[in-house]
Design an enzyme around this catalytic site. Structure first.
Site, PDB file in Angstrom:
ATOM      1  N   ASP A   1       0.817  -1.215   0.000  1.00  0.00           N
ATOM      2  CA  ASP A   1       0.000   0.000   0.000  1.00  0.00           C
ATOM      3  C   ASP A   1       0.850   1.264   0.000  1.00  0.00           C
ATOM      4  O   ASP A   1       0.376   2.338   0.329  1.00  0.00           O
ATOM      5  CB  ASP A   1      -0.936   0.003   1.213  1.00  0.00           C
ATOM      6  CG  ASP A   1      -0.164   0.021   2.529  1.00  0.00           C
ATOM      7  OD1 ASP A   1       1.094  -0.019   2.495  1.00  0.00           O
ATOM      8  OD2 ASP A   1      -0.801   0.077   3.599  1.00  0.00           O
TER       9      ASP A   1
ATOM     10  N   CYS B   1       4.859   0.015   2.718  1.00  0.00           N
ATOM     11  CA  CYS B   1       5.462  -1.282   3.053  1.00  0.00           C
ATOM     12  C   CYS B   1       6.856  -1.155   3.663  1.00  0.00           C
ATOM     13  O   CYS B   1       7.182  -1.870   4.603  1.00  0.00           O
ATOM     14  CB  CYS B   1       5.481  -2.207   1.848  1.00  0.00           C
ATOM     15  SG  CYS B   1       6.224  -1.467   0.398  1.00  0.00           S
TER      16      CYS B   1
ATOM     17  N   HIS C   1       8.361  -2.699  -3.845  1.00  0.00           N
ATOM     18  CA  HIS C   1       7.838  -3.360  -2.648  1.00  0.00           C
ATOM     19  C   HIS C   1       8.918  -3.928  -1.710  1.00  0.00           C
ATOM     20  O   HIS C   1       9.945  -4.425  -2.162  1.00  0.00           O
ATOM     21  CB  HIS C   1       6.896  -4.492  -3.055  1.00  0.00           C
ATOM     22  CG  HIS C   1       6.133  -5.040  -1.907  1.00  0.00           C
ATOM     23  ND1 HIS C   1       5.192  -4.297  -1.242  1.00  0.00           N
ATOM     24  CD2 HIS C   1       6.212  -6.230  -1.274  1.00  0.00           C
ATOM     25  CE1 HIS C   1       4.714  -5.023  -0.244  1.00  0.00           C
ATOM     26  NE2 HIS C   1       5.309  -6.191  -0.241  1.00  0.00           N
TER      27      HIS C   1
END
Lengths: 167, 269
Positions: free
Chosen positions: B86, B89, B262
């Site tokens: 989101d 992270c 990510h």
């Protein structure tokens, strides 16, 4: 789920604002049981066309406040380039962060979790004094503001009078 | 199928084009939050510890480059814990991973706790509004202190899985990062491109929630808290993984896996 943090922070702010009111506006709840919907009474700033007016607005907070901004909507009629005809206030501090789509709003003025009701209202009040006709929410008001100040002033004066009658 | 989709996109763009500015913003926000809702429904803020070999299933068997990198990852690491994608992270992985590590190894705790405690005054010195910052700080420091007070692993995990608490923690880590960048602006200014001032960068790329982190965020956060982090980079570049330690030449205590856009937590063998 994120609600409990938001509820605590909003309660704290409301108590603080009621104990130590800030010049230019007052705040309360629309309905005592709902901490997410505030009624704000904005006093037309003395050095603006809105002087003498008392404008009612509702500030609605999302459940994940303060990660996301509240919305502000005038309930009283108000004629202003940055307030939509539906009353929605269009101001950069209440916009989610992200790329600047139009290039003339300073991105640094966008929503941040550290903002409070007070910092929002300071921006809104300064917007009343100094409309931003480059990113209008009410195109007609912006056009009048730019091209026919006299007519614009008359329009605003009418709203001010109406707000006094409604008080 | 693809044609259909691009046709839909075109229609959507036309539809957006005719909107007044504030309605356009509104529509974009609605779209973004529906994408975020989808992500939220499909992944926990913080997942369970998984065997590292699970990563293999995420790529096709004939993806030689990634399968080889995962094999190398398996040699060094036994488990991975995934975070929700989101935009928060890195902060969430760092926050949980570092505190989790200090639950079992208290060596790094005193310096972390001291830096954490001092951060509030530093933000006040930069004239941040005490009202809101205090709220974030109190939540943050109570979680940090709970590590010393013997919080259980499950309780710590639950704290980071509960959206309110977890996001408050992330908000404050972002503030610490921003504070560090501004306190050492002569140094960090050199890393910022695009003509932004450092303060503008902090207000647009660091403090807002849901925005992704870059090297500069990691450098600032680790140096503000005196933390040592190793990031294993797994991307399409090169034949093997690459590693980067923050700060350089430190003994990392927390390991993170980076895949483009990510971060997840890694557990060494």
């Amino acid at each position: 789920m994120a609600t409990s943090a938001a509820v605590l922070l909003l309660r704290k702010q409301l108590a603080e604002l009621q104990k130590h009111p800030v010049d230019g506006f007052s705040a309360g709840l629309v309905d005592e049981v709902n901490i997410f919907k505030w009624e704000i009474l904005i006093i037309g700033p003395a050095d603006s066309l809105y002087d003498g007016g008392y404008f009612k607005a509702h500030m609605t907070f999302p459940e994940d406040y303060p990660q996301r901004p509240p919305k502000l909507k005038f309930i009283s009629d108000i004629w202003h380039p940055n307030v939509g005809k539906d009353g929605m206030v269009c101001i950069s501090i209440l916009h989610e962060p992200g790329d600047d789509k139009y290039g003339y709003e300073k991105a640094a003025e966008r929503w941040l979790p550290v903002h409070t009701v007070e910092t929002i209202m300071v921006s809104v009040i300064s917007l009343l004094c100094d409309p931003n006709d480059e990113s209008p929410a009410n195109v007609d008001a912006a056009k009048e503001f730019r091209e026919d100040k006299k007519k614009f002033k008359r329009h605003v004066a009418k709203c001010v009078r109406k707000s006094q009658e409604e008080l | 199928m693809d044609n259909d989709r691009s046709h839909d996109n075109l229609k959507e763009q036309d539809y957006l084009k005719d909107m007044p500015n504030h309605e356009f913003d509104e529509a974009v926000n609605t779209m973004q939050s529906s994408i975020q809702d989808e992500i939220a429904a499909s992944t926990d803020l913080l997942g369970d510890k998984l065997d590292i070999s699970m990563l293999k299933n995420e790529y096709s068997a004939d993806d030689v480059q990634y399968q080889k990198k995962i094999q190398n990852l398996e040699k060094r690491y036994s488990h991975v814990r995934k975070t929700r994608g989101d935009g928060n992270c890195f902060f969430r992985a760092f926050g949980f991973g570092y505190l989790e590590h200090m639950l079992s190894d208290k060596k790094d705790y005193p310096i972390f706790q001291e830096n954490a405690s001092n951060s509030f005054q530093k933000l006040m010195d930069l004239k941040y509004p005490s009202f809101t910052v205090e709220d974030f700080f109190e939540n943050f420091i109570s979680v940090v202190n709970s590590v010393k007070e013997g919080v259980s692993h499950t309780e710590l995990l639950n704290t980071f899985r509960e959206e309110g608490m977890s996001n408050y923690f992330v908000v404050y880590l972002r503030l610490i990062t921003s504070c560090q960048l501004q306190s050492d602006s002569d140094f960090y200014q050199n890393f910022i491109d695009g003509g932004k001032t450092l303060v503008e960068f902090c207000k647009t790329e660091v403090e807002p929630m849901y925005l992704e982190s870059d090297h500069i965020h990691i450098i600032a956060l680790t140096s503000a808290l005196g933390a040592c982090v190793r990031v294993a980079y797994m991307d399409r570049g090169g034949d093997d993984l690459s590693f980067h330690d923050f700060p350089e030449d430190s003994q990392p205590t927390l390991h993170l896996l980076y895949r483009p856009g990510h971060y997840d937590v890694l557990y060494p063998r």
